[in-house]
Design an enzyme around this catalytic site. Structure first.
Site: not given
Ligand code: PMP
Length: 406
Positions: A123, A364
């Site tokens: 991500h 993302c």
């Molecule tokens: N890592 C992964 C694998 C995710 O799926 C996400 C959220 N989509 C995040 C990090 C980031 O999480 P947050 O937006 O809650 O900080």
């Protein structure tokens, strides 16, 4: 039959009884955020109605009550991930902040030529903080590739480890592909090379039991909102010896022992990393979410979601023009796909008009999209309250999108 009594569990989630465009809501965007059970919603409301006060600061009764509940929430998180010590649990805003904290603080020891190893399926939250650290420190980012199924190429990962590798940052479960990484193997390889390991547990915690001591990871990050808890609260687990040796992340109230203009000394763990008034209600409600999940049982949740994923995968295979993105052997809870001749956003719009909520876009994880040569995918992601009927509704709506745009 499926391992959970979903009809009964769904009644715990007020939002799920809505209709959208006159159709029953089919909520399949759980990888973005999960819906909240009544116990979590009521816990947060009760906090503000009955015990709202600032923590760690007052001798008055309310402040003591809020502090006790906040610190009890830390104990609940500690048990949930099986951390050895409560000081190893740092409350943060979410996974993103947890990773940025490690990059900013632990990263201060990085020097030109040091290497950070991530994977191609990360991500953006587990890419960009490391890129920023590389710009600041002169460290170099290395990326372990994935194969055509979306599984990590462990051979390549191993080859990329070396004496310069200082840190490995890897997701436990890919939000774009559903791939589960074999953490015990990756962590053993990283440790053998002398690197510390940060695990991005954002997707994993709601689907797989996590034991940070058994994993032997050095840092573990997750968000409350993907675990049936509130937004704005998350957790950084770190081994005490590492956290202890790290400089503070942010300065402010609560993280200090003594402040003079000449010199400031810092508080003990975990408070050294909790500057400012924390999200007290969020932490307490996160503990309520963990209690809820524990009550249902993560092994049963995992089995239920595996059954849904298997059914959805089988049904999707029968749809002409539907291409699955992410077909690794070890997967959980996520079905990512494209539909020939229909842009993912158009699929999403038709699905919405049928009451089906999915995510369309790059999730993302733009490098994953690039790897598979697509601008975006449609992603359906399952939670404990989803049903086989909802999978059928998804596929009917995909069929409808093919009719409209085909
Ligand atoms: N890592 C992964 C694998 C995710 O799926 C996400 C959220 N989509 C995040 C990090 C980031 O999480 P947050 O937006 O809650 O900080």
């Amino acid at each position: 039959g499926l391992p959970l009594n979903v009809d009964r569990l769904r009644q715990d989630f007020p939002l799920l009884s809505q209709t959208v465009h006159g159709k029953p809501l089919v909520y399949l965007d759980n990888a973005a955020t999960t819906q909240k059970p009544r116990s979590v919603i009521e816990c947060e409301a009760r906090y503000y109605a009955e015990m709202n006060a600032n923590v760690h600061r007052g001798v008055h009764t309310l402040s003591q009550r809020a502090t006790d509940a906040f610190e009890a929430a830390r104990d609940t998180v500690q048990r949930f991930v099986n951390a050895a010590r409560r000081e190893e649990i740092v409350f943060v805003r979410g996974t993103t902040e947890a990773i940025n904290l490690v990059a900013a603080s632990y990263g201060q020891r990085f020097r030109p030529g040091d290497e950070i190893l991530i994977t191609e399926m990360e991500h953006h939250s587990n890419i960009v903080p490391w890129q920023l650290l590389c710009e600041r420190s002169g460290a170099v980012l290395r990326v372990a590739p994935i194969d055509d199924t979306g599984a990590l190429r462990v051979d390549a990962f191993e080859r990329l480890l070396g004496p310069a590798t200082r840190l490995v940052a890897v997701t436990q479960l890919s939000n774009a592909l559903g791939t589960i990484n074999s953490l015990p193997e990756l962590i053993a390889l990283a440790h053998a090379a002398g690197a510390v390991v940060l695990v991005d547990g954002a997707q994993a915690v709601a689907h797989l039991p996590v034991d940070v001591q058994a994993l032997d990871c050095d840092f573990y990050a997750f968000s409350g909102h993907k675990l049936y808890g509130p937004t704005g609260i998350g957790v950084l687990y770190g081994k005490a010896a590492l956290l202890d040796a790290m400089p503070p992340y942010q300065g402010g109230g609560d993280m200090i022992r003594e402040v003079t203009f000449a010199k400031t000394s810092y508080n003990d763990l975990p408070y050294k990393f909790e500057a400012g008034t924390p999200h007290i209600a969020g932490a307490i409600a996160l503990a309520a979410a963990i209690d809820y999940v524990a009550g249902v049982g993560l092994p049963a949740i995992a089995a239920h979601e595996q059954a849904l994923l298997a059914y959805a995968t089988e049904q999707a295979a029968g749809v002409a023009g539907l291409r699955l993105i992410g077909t690794a052997r070890d997967k959980a809870s996520i079905l990512s796909f494209t539909v020939d001749g229909v842009h993912p956003h158009d699929v999403g719009t038709i699905l919405d008009s049928e009451g089906v909520a999915v995510r369309t876009g790059h999730h993302c994880a733009m490098p994953v999209m690039a790897r598979f040569g697509v601008p975006a995918t449609v992603r359906a992601s399952f939670a404990l309250y989803n049903t086989v009927d909802e999978v059928d509704a998804l596929l009917r709506a995909v069929h409808r999108a093919q009719e409209v745009f085909g």
